[in-house]
Structure formats: structure tokens, C-alpha cells
Design a protein around this motif. Structure first.
Motif, PDB file in Angstrom:
ATOM      1  N   LEU A   1       0.826  -1.217   0.000  1.00  0.00           N
ATOM      2  CA  LEU A   1       0.000   0.000   0.000  1.00  0.00           C
ATOM      3  C   LEU A   1       0.855   1.259   0.000  1.00  0.00           C
ATOM      4  O   LEU A   1       0.556   2.212  -0.726  1.00  0.00           O
ATOM      5  N   LEU A   2       1.906   1.257   0.815  1.00  0.00           N
ATOM      6  CA  LEU A   2       2.793   2.425   0.875  1.00  0.00           C
ATOM      7  C   LEU A   2       3.472   2.674  -0.467  1.00  0.00           C
ATOM      8  O   LEU A   2       3.614   3.822  -0.893  1.00  0.00           O
ATOM      9  N   MET A   3       3.880   1.593  -1.148  1.00  0.00           N
ATOM     10  CA  MET A   3       4.522   1.760  -2.459  1.00  0.00           C
ATOM     11  C   MET A   3       3.515   2.271  -3.499  1.00  0.00           C
ATOM     12  O   MET A   3       3.849   3.127  -4.314  1.00  0.00           O
ATOM     13  N   LYS A   4       2.283   1.750  -3.455  1.00  0.00           N
ATOM     14  CA  LYS A   4       1.245   2.229  -4.384  1.00  0.00           C
ATOM     15  C   LYS A   4       0.989   3.714  -4.176  1.00  0.00           C
ATOM     16  O   LYS A   4       0.886   4.486  -5.133  1.00  0.00           O
ATOM     17  N   LYS A   5       0.860   4.113  -2.913  1.00  0.00           N
ATOM     18  CA  LYS A   5       0.606   5.514  -2.587  1.00  0.00           C
ATOM     19  C   LYS A   5       1.774   6.396  -3.033  1.00  0.00           C
ATOM     20  O   LYS A   5       1.576   7.453  -3.633  1.00  0.00           O
TER      21      LYS A   5
ATOM     22  N   ILE B   1      13.445  -6.920  11.647  1.00  0.00           N
ATOM     23  CA  ILE B   1      14.402  -6.266  10.756  1.00  0.00           C
ATOM     24  C   ILE B   1      13.727  -5.164   9.934  1.00  0.00           C
ATOM     25  O   ILE B   1      14.258  -4.062   9.803  1.00  0.00           O
ATOM     26  N   LEU B   2      12.547  -5.442   9.391  1.00  0.00           N
ATOM     27  CA  LEU B   2      11.888  -4.455   8.532  1.00  0.00           C
ATOM     28  C   LEU B   2      11.386  -3.234   9.300  1.00  0.00           C
ATOM     29  O   LEU B   2      11.207  -2.175   8.712  1.00  0.00           O
TER      30      LEU B   2
ATOM     31  N   VAL C   1      14.842   2.812  -2.402  1.00  0.00           N
ATOM     32  CA  VAL C   1      13.508   3.430  -2.453  1.00  0.00           C
ATOM     33  C   VAL C   1      12.759   3.290  -1.137  1.00  0.00           C
ATOM     34  O   VAL C   1      11.787   3.999  -0.905  1.00  0.00           O
ATOM     35  N   SER C   2      13.205   2.408  -0.258  1.00  0.00           N
ATOM     36  CA  SER C   2      12.474   2.213   0.998  1.00  0.00           C
ATOM     37  C   SER C   2      12.440   3.489   1.829  1.00  0.00           C
ATOM     38  O   SER C   2      11.519   3.694   2.618  1.00  0.00           O
TER      39      SER C   2
END
Length: 123
Positions: free
Chosen positions: A13-17, A81-82, A114-115
Motif C-alpha cells: 500500500l505504501l509503495m502504491k501511494k 528487521i523491517l 527506495v524504501s
């Protein structure tokens, strides 16, 4: 286990946004066309993400041909970790064999780069 599944879903969802609203993230998507997946080592939890046409989609299943796969020892390790505030958590995870990477390392580096666009903005 559920928390790790939710985190992988939220990442999609965060990547889509970000693909819709963040011009810097959109630039990173330019010309990219591949799939990658994040999972537990045993494959019990797996989610793949498809980068294509300057957008991102994700599904809760394995991809037939991911460009890279990041496998975490287990769900708790992946969650730790994430969500770590430690910038070196990922590298430590690799060194301690809590993370296994298969596939295109240059795209893994792209993903790590990109994170930074996916973190909530500080108020």
C-alpha cells in the motif's frame, strides 16, 4: 506471524501511494519492469510486488519469476528487521544469516534505496 503478513501488505500500500503521490519515488520507477518477493525462509508467508508502468501492485502468493527474493529466517525476524530503526539492521541480518537473498542484487539495492520514500513523514 499475522503482524509480518500485515507489514508486507502495508508495504504494498505504501509503495502504491508513493507511486501516485511522490515525484521522487515515481522517478525511481521509471523504466522498471520486474517482480520481487519478500517471504519467510520456509515459504509459509510470501508476498510478491510487481513494478511496471510506473506503478506497484502486490499479491499474497509466490511469483513465478521474481527478479529477486528476500527470505527472512521467520516471521518474527522479518518483522524485527523491517521495522528496525537501526540503518544497519538489514546488513546485520544478512551477516547473521537471518536474511537470504536470491536473484538480482542490483535490484535489491534499488529496493533498499527506495524504501526511504516509504517511511511516514515526521511532523
Amino acid at each position: 506471524m499475522i503482524k509480518f503478513q500485515l507489514l508486507l501488505w502495508a508495504l504494498g500500500l505504501l509503495m502504491k501511494k508513493a507511486a501516485r503521490k511522490n515525484p521522487d519515488f515515481r522517478k525511481q520507477l521509471d523504466g522498471k519492469d520486474f517482480a520481487f518477493q519478500l517471504q519467510t525462509e520456509d515459504g509459509g508467508i510470501v508476498r510478491h510486488y510487481v513494478i511496471a508502468n510506473n506503478s506497484v501492485s502486490s499479491k499474497r502468493k509466490a511469483h513465478k519469476n521474481p527478479a529477486f527474493t528476500i527470505s527472512f529466517k521467520n516471521a518474527d525476524t522479518g518483522l524485527r528487521i523491517l521495522t528496525s530503526k537501526d540503518k544497519n539492521a538489514f546488513m546485520k541480518g544478512i551477516q547473521e544469516k537471518d536474511i537470504k537473498i536470491a536473484g538480482d542484487l542490483s535490484l535489491v539495492m534499488w529496493f533498499q534505496g527506495v524504501s526511504k520514500y516509504l517511511k511516514p513523514k515526521k511532523k
